[in-house]
Design a protein around this motif. Structure first.
Motif, PDB file in Angstrom:
ATOM      1  N   ASP A  40       0.862  -1.179   0.000  1.00  0.00           N
ATOM      2  CA  ASP A  40       0.000   0.000   0.000  1.00  0.00           C
ATOM      3  C   ASP A  40       0.900   1.231   0.000  1.00  0.00           C
ATOM      4  OD1 ASP A  40      -1.670   2.119   0.522  1.00  0.00           O
ATOM      5  OD2 ASP A  40      -2.792   1.110   2.117  1.00  0.00           O
ATOM      6  N   PRO A  41       0.898   2.002  -1.088  1.00  0.00           N
ATOM      7  CA  PRO A  41       1.805   3.156  -1.155  1.00  0.00           C
ATOM      8  C   PRO A  41       1.526   4.206  -0.086  1.00  0.00           C
ATOM      9  CG  PRO A  41       0.244   3.168  -2.984  1.00  0.00           C
ATOM     10  CD  PRO A  41       0.101   1.845  -2.309  1.00  0.00           C
ATOM     11  N   ASP A  42       0.345   4.153   0.506  1.00  0.00           N
ATOM     12  CA  ASP A  42       0.021   5.110   1.568  1.00  0.00           C
ATOM     13  C   ASP A  42       0.453   4.636   2.955  1.00  0.00           C
ATOM     14  OD1 ASP A  42      -1.168   6.877  -0.250  1.00  0.00           O
ATOM     15  OD2 ASP A  42      -3.067   5.770  -0.169  1.00  0.00           O
ATOM     16  N   ARG A  43       1.033   3.432   3.017  1.00  0.00           N
ATOM     17  CA  ARG A  43       1.491   2.890   4.306  1.00  0.00           C
ATOM     18  C   ARG A  43       2.948   2.465   4.165  1.00  0.00           C
ATOM     19  NH1 ARG A  43      -2.731  -1.360   6.651  1.00  0.00           N
ATOM     20  NH2 ARG A  43      -1.351  -1.052   8.447  1.00  0.00           N
ATOM     21  N   PRO A  44       3.871   3.383   4.371  1.00  0.00           N
ATOM     22  CA  PRO A  44       5.300   3.081   4.202  1.00  0.00           C
ATOM     23  C   PRO A  44       5.752   1.929   5.092  1.00  0.00           C
ATOM     24  CG  PRO A  44       4.936   5.437   4.455  1.00  0.00           C
ATOM     25  CD  PRO A  44       3.646   4.777   4.796  1.00  0.00           C
ATOM     26  N   VAL A  45       6.676   1.146   4.568  1.00  0.00           N
ATOM     27  CA  VAL A  45       7.247   0.027   5.314  1.00  0.00           C
ATOM     28  C   VAL A  45       8.421   0.533   6.137  1.00  0.00           C
ATOM     29  CG1 VAL A  45       8.402  -2.206   5.108  1.00  0.00           C
ATOM     30  CG2 VAL A  45       6.518  -1.619   3.559  1.00  0.00           C
ATOM     31  N   SER A  46       8.482   0.126   7.381  1.00  0.00           N
ATOM     32  CA  SER A  46       9.597   0.529   8.240  1.00  0.00           C
ATOM     33  C   SER A  46      10.551  -0.634   8.438  1.00  0.00           C
ATOM     34  CB  SER A  46       9.079   1.014   9.593  1.00  0.00           C
ATOM     35  OG  SER A  46       8.369  -0.017  10.249  1.00  0.00           O
ATOM     36  N   GLY A  47      11.773  -0.319   8.872  1.00  0.00           N
ATOM     37  CA  GLY A  47      12.767  -1.363   9.110  1.00  0.00           C
ATOM     38  C   GLY A  47      13.490  -1.753   7.839  1.00  0.00           C
ATOM     39  N   PRO A  48      14.395  -2.731   7.929  1.00  0.00           N
ATOM     40  CA  PRO A  48      15.185  -3.150   6.766  1.00  0.00           C
ATOM     41  C   PRO A  48      14.306  -3.752   5.668  1.00  0.00           C
ATOM     42  CG  PRO A  48      15.492  -4.653   8.599  1.00  0.00           C
ATOM     43  CD  PRO A  48      14.719  -3.505   9.138  1.00  0.00           C
ATOM     44  N   ILE A  49      14.676  -3.443   4.426  1.00  0.00           N
ATOM     45  CA  ILE A  49      13.875  -3.855   3.263  1.00  0.00           C
ATOM     46  C   ILE A  49      14.770  -4.509   2.222  1.00  0.00           C
ATOM     47  CG2 ILE A  49      12.403  -3.053   1.373  1.00  0.00           C
ATOM     48  CD1 ILE A  49      11.662  -0.647   3.149  1.00  0.00           C
ATOM     49  N   HIS A  50      14.254  -5.588   1.647  1.00  0.00           N
ATOM     50  CA  HIS A  50      14.874  -6.191   0.467  1.00  0.00           C
ATOM     51  C   HIS A  50      13.874  -6.108  -0.678  1.00  0.00           C
ATOM     52  CE1 HIS A  50      17.024  -8.979  -2.154  1.00  0.00           C
ATOM     53  NE2 HIS A  50      15.868  -9.579  -2.358  1.00  0.00           N
ATOM     54  N   VAL A  51      14.335  -5.666  -1.843  1.00  0.00           N
ATOM     55  CA  VAL A  51      13.486  -5.579  -3.024  1.00  0.00           C
ATOM     56  C   VAL A  51      13.900  -6.645  -4.032  1.00  0.00           C
ATOM     57  CG1 VAL A  51      12.709  -4.164  -4.960  1.00  0.00           C
ATOM     58  CG2 VAL A  51      13.084  -3.107  -2.721  1.00  0.00           C
ATOM     59  N   HIS A  52      12.964  -7.521  -4.328  1.00  0.00           N
ATOM     60  CA  HIS A  52      13.100  -8.467  -5.440  1.00  0.00           C
ATOM     61  C   HIS A  52      12.498  -7.776  -6.649  1.00  0.00           C
ATOM     62  CE1 HIS A  52      12.376 -12.322  -7.671  1.00  0.00           C
ATOM     63  NE2 HIS A  52      11.309 -11.663  -8.084  1.00  0.00           N
ATOM     64  N   PHE A  53      13.309  -7.517  -7.673  1.00  0.00           N
ATOM     65  CA  PHE A  53      12.803  -6.804  -8.855  1.00  0.00           C
ATOM     66  C   PHE A  53      12.934  -7.708 -10.077  1.00  0.00           C
ATOM     67  CE2 PHE A  53      11.537  -2.411 -10.016  1.00  0.00           C
ATOM     68  CZ  PHE A  53      11.275  -2.641 -11.354  1.00  0.00           C
ATOM     69  N   ASP A  54      11.840  -8.380 -10.400  1.00  0.00           N
ATOM     70  CA  ASP A  54      11.764  -9.174 -11.616  1.00  0.00           C
ATOM     71  C   ASP A  54      11.366  -8.224 -12.743  1.00  0.00           C
ATOM     72  OD1 ASP A  54      10.934 -10.819 -13.764  1.00  0.00           O
ATOM     73  OD2 ASP A  54      10.390 -12.443 -12.403  1.00  0.00           O
ATOM     74  N   LEU A  55      12.198  -8.116 -13.732  1.00  0.00           N
ATOM     75  CA  LEU A  55      11.972  -7.149 -14.807  1.00  0.00           C
ATOM     76  C   LEU A  55      10.710  -7.439 -15.612  1.00  0.00           C
ATOM     77  CD1 LEU A  55      15.699  -6.936 -15.830  1.00  0.00           C
ATOM     78  CD2 LEU A  55      14.381  -5.057 -14.822  1.00  0.00           C
ATOM     79  N   ASP A  56      10.172  -8.656 -15.495  1.00  0.00           N
ATOM     80  CA  ASP A  56       8.930  -8.922 -16.215  1.00  0.00           C
ATOM     81  C   ASP A  56       7.720  -8.268 -15.558  1.00  0.00           C
ATOM     82  OD1 ASP A  56       7.915 -10.665 -14.215  1.00  0.00           O
ATOM     83  OD2 ASP A  56       8.573 -12.457 -15.270  1.00  0.00           O
ATOM     84  N   ALA A  57       7.918  -7.591 -14.424  1.00  0.00           N
ATOM     85  CA  ALA A  57       6.855  -6.772 -13.840  1.00  0.00           C
ATOM     86  C   ALA A  57       6.565  -5.551 -14.711  1.00  0.00           C
ATOM     87  CB  ALA A  57       7.236  -6.311 -12.439  1.00  0.00           C
ATOM     88  N   LEU A  58       7.549  -5.149 -15.529  1.00  0.00           N
ATOM     89  CA  LEU A  58       7.431  -3.935 -16.321  1.00  0.00           C
ATOM     90  C   LEU A  58       6.559  -4.143 -17.553  1.00  0.00           C
ATOM     91  CD1 LEU A  58      11.176  -2.869 -16.209  1.00  0.00           C
ATOM     92  CD2 LEU A  58       9.309  -1.922 -14.831  1.00  0.00           C
TER      93      LEU A  58
END
Length: 267
Positions: free
Chosen positions: A183-201
């Motif tokens: 939810d872009p209106d609810r920022p995530v706190s603490g350490p974050i890892h982003v899995h970015f699969d390019l097929d999302a684009l």
């Protein structure tokens, strides 16, 4: 996240192709991704284990497990605080997430992907492991891999971004574990890892993938990474499923990979 000399403590080149059902161009993409990512930290490479053998309904499983062991050994030896991973199919993220979750028990994983990737060996219609990593990191990996993993990631510490493609097994796992979307209106706190699969684009903007089913704009994808990096919260970024058909595609696609990396260190 940053050390004195590098923007990431470790860049892991993980050119795994064995988990994909369309692996023809993944090795070219993984090589190009490593060339971009190596500018952002010290590079180590997971050795290719060859085609491997099918086990328990999963294609090329022995090679996948061997590469997981190699990646795990590298991470355990180096003990990086932050990891940039150049994949490879998207199952290469299992080792990285497992390591980072062990280091940061409150880690949140943002799964930027067109696909839910939540099948198990029992539910997968394809037998391709790149459709199973979400279930694997949450404790539903095949037994021989599960024995090598640490504490499963709680579903409450996971958010999908842009995922909309799944089969019955994917959606069943999602419902049973109440997996939710960011939810872009609810920022995530603490350490974050982003899995970015390019097929999302959206493939109209980024066509260099084997499964062109994404809907995410390039700017929206960059915004997710920038948001995660804000305040130094980003401890991991994995770029996966880069599958350019030729050298020209590798060069064109690499421009966006560089933008992703720059977004990751902007915080």
């Amino acid at each position: 996240m940053q050390s004195a000399d590098h923007k990431f403590d470790l860049v892991l080149s993980y050119p795994q192709w064995q988990g994909s059902g369309r692996s023809q161009h993944l090795r070219r993409g993984a090589l190009a991704a490593a060339e971009v990512c190596r500018r952002y930290g010290p590079l180590v490479q997971v050795p290719d284990a060859g085609a491997g053998e099918d086990v328990g309904g999963i294609h090329r499983w022995t090679a996948i497990v061997e590469q997981f062991r190699s990646a795990k050994a590298m991470l355990d030896e180096k003990q990086p605080r932050s990891v940039l991973t150049a994949g490879g199919d998207c199952a290469c993220d299992v080792a990285v997430i497992d390591y980072l979750h062990g280091r940061y028990p409150d880690l949140t994983v943002l799964w930027v992907d067109a696909h839910l990737d939540a099948n198990t060996a029992a539910t997968s219609p394809s037998g391709n492991f790149h459709g199973m990593p979400v279930a694997a990191i949450m404790g539903s990996a095949p037994a021989d891999l599960r024995a090598l993993l640490s504490t499963p990631l709680p579903p409450s510490q996971f958010r999908y971004v842009a995922a909309h493609v799944g089969d019955d097994g994917d959606w069943e796992f999602q419902r049973n574990n109440a997996l939710s979307w960011l939810d872009p209106d609810r920022p995530v706190s603490g350490p974050i890892h982003v899995h970015f699969d390019l097929d999302a684009l959206d493939p109209a903007a980024f066509p260099h993938v084997a499964y062109p089913e994404g809907r995410l704009s390039m700017e929206a994808g960059l915004a997710v990474v920038r948001g995660a990096a804000a305040g130094g919260a980003l401890v991991g970024l994995t770029i996966t499923e880069f599958a350019p058909a030729d050298g020209r595609g590798a060069m064109e696609g690499s421009r966006f990979l560089e933008r992703l990396c720059e977004a990751a260190v902007a915080g």
